[in-house]
Design a protein around this motif. Structure first.
Motif, PDB file in Angstrom:
ATOM      1  N   VAL A 144       2.656  -4.860   3.293  1.00 26.06           N
ATOM      2  CA  VAL A 144       1.845  -5.522   3.939  1.00 26.06           C
ATOM      3  C   VAL A 144       2.259  -6.844   4.210  1.00 26.06           C
ATOM      4  CG1 VAL A 144      -0.484  -6.213   4.344  1.00 26.06           C
ATOM      5  CG2 VAL A 144      -0.127  -3.746   3.420  1.00 26.06           C
ATOM      6  N   ARG A 145       2.595  -7.719   3.011  1.00 26.54           N
ATOM      7  CA  ARG A 145       3.036  -8.858   3.027  1.00 26.54           C
ATOM      8  C   ARG A 145       4.024  -8.969   2.078  1.00 26.54           C
ATOM      9  NH1 ARG A 145      -1.009 -12.768   4.584  1.00 26.54           N
ATOM     10  NH2 ARG A 145      -1.996 -11.860   6.296  1.00 26.54           N
ATOM     11  N   LYS A 183      -5.563   0.506  -0.507  1.00 31.56           N
ATOM     12  CA  LYS A 183      -5.734   0.236   0.980  1.00 31.56           C
ATOM     13  C   LYS A 183      -5.819  -1.407   1.271  1.00 31.56           C
ATOM     14  CE  LYS A 183      -8.578   4.205   2.356  1.00 31.56           C
ATOM     15  NZ  LYS A 183      -9.660   4.599   3.175  1.00 31.56           N
ATOM     16  N   GLU A 226      -6.768  -4.516   4.113  1.00 31.75           N
ATOM     17  CA  GLU A 226      -7.350  -4.972   5.667  1.00 31.75           C
ATOM     18  C   GLU A 226      -7.326  -6.262   5.791  1.00 31.75           C
ATOM     19  OE1 GLU A 226     -10.473  -2.628   7.072  1.00 31.75           O
ATOM     20  OE2 GLU A 226      -9.909  -0.756   6.365  1.00 31.75           O
ATOM     21  N   LYS A 237       3.074   1.183   3.246  1.00 27.48           N
ATOM     22  CA  LYS A 237       3.716   0.176   3.841  1.00 27.48           C
ATOM     23  C   LYS A 237       3.774  -1.249   3.059  1.00 27.48           C
ATOM     24  CE  LYS A 237       0.651  -2.108   7.161  1.00 27.48           C
ATOM     25  NZ  LYS A 237       0.420  -2.565   8.492  1.00 27.48           N
ATOM     26  N   THR A 280       0.956  -1.119  -0.054  1.00 28.07           N
ATOM     27  CA  THR A 280       0.014  -0.072   0.058  1.00 28.07           C
ATOM     28  C   THR A 280       0.687   1.208   0.198  1.00 28.07           C
ATOM     29  OG1 THR A 280      -0.001   0.194   2.344  1.00 28.07           O
ATOM     30  CG2 THR A 280      -1.810  -1.220   1.428  1.00 28.07           C
TER      31      THR A 280
END
Length: 86
Positions: free
Chosen positions: A15-16, A83, A85, A13, A10
Motif C-alpha cells: 500500500v505504501r 486491511k 483504507e 498489495k 496488506t
C-alpha cells in the motif's frame, strides 16, 4: 533527524513504501510512535488509524487499518495489516 523508512502491506498489495518523520501505530497494548532510530520492536495491531507525519510539526495523514502486525527494525517500520483504507 533522519527520516523513517515506512512500509504498509496488506495480503493483496504493497500500500505504501515511503519515508516519514514519525508514524503512530494502533498497537493492541496502546498506540505507539516510531521515529528513525527506534529500538527493534514487534507488536500486534488493533483496528484503528495509522497517523503518518511527514514533518515534525505537520498534520498527519491517517489511514484506517484492521488487525495485523507491526515490526520495527534497523531498516524502519513495516506494518502488515489485514486491511488498509486511505
Amino acid at each position: 533527524m533522519a527520516d523513517l523508512n515506512f512500509e504498509l502491506v496488506t495480503p493483496e498489495k504493497l500500500v505504501r513504501s515511503e519515508t516519514a518523520y514519525m508514524v503512530v501505530v494502533p498497537g493492541t497494548e496502546g498506540d505507539f510512535g516510531v521515529l528513525a532510530g527506534h529500538a527493534p520492536f514487534m507488536s500486534t495491531v488493533r483496528n484503528g488509524e495509522l497517523a503518518i507525519y511527514r514533518s515534525e510539526n505537520g498534520e498527519p495523514e491517517r489511514i484506517a487499518i484492521e488487525g495485523g502486525f507491526a515490526e520495527v527494525s534497523e531498516k524502519g517500520l513495516t506494518v502488515l495489516a489485514e486491511k488498509a483504507e486511505a
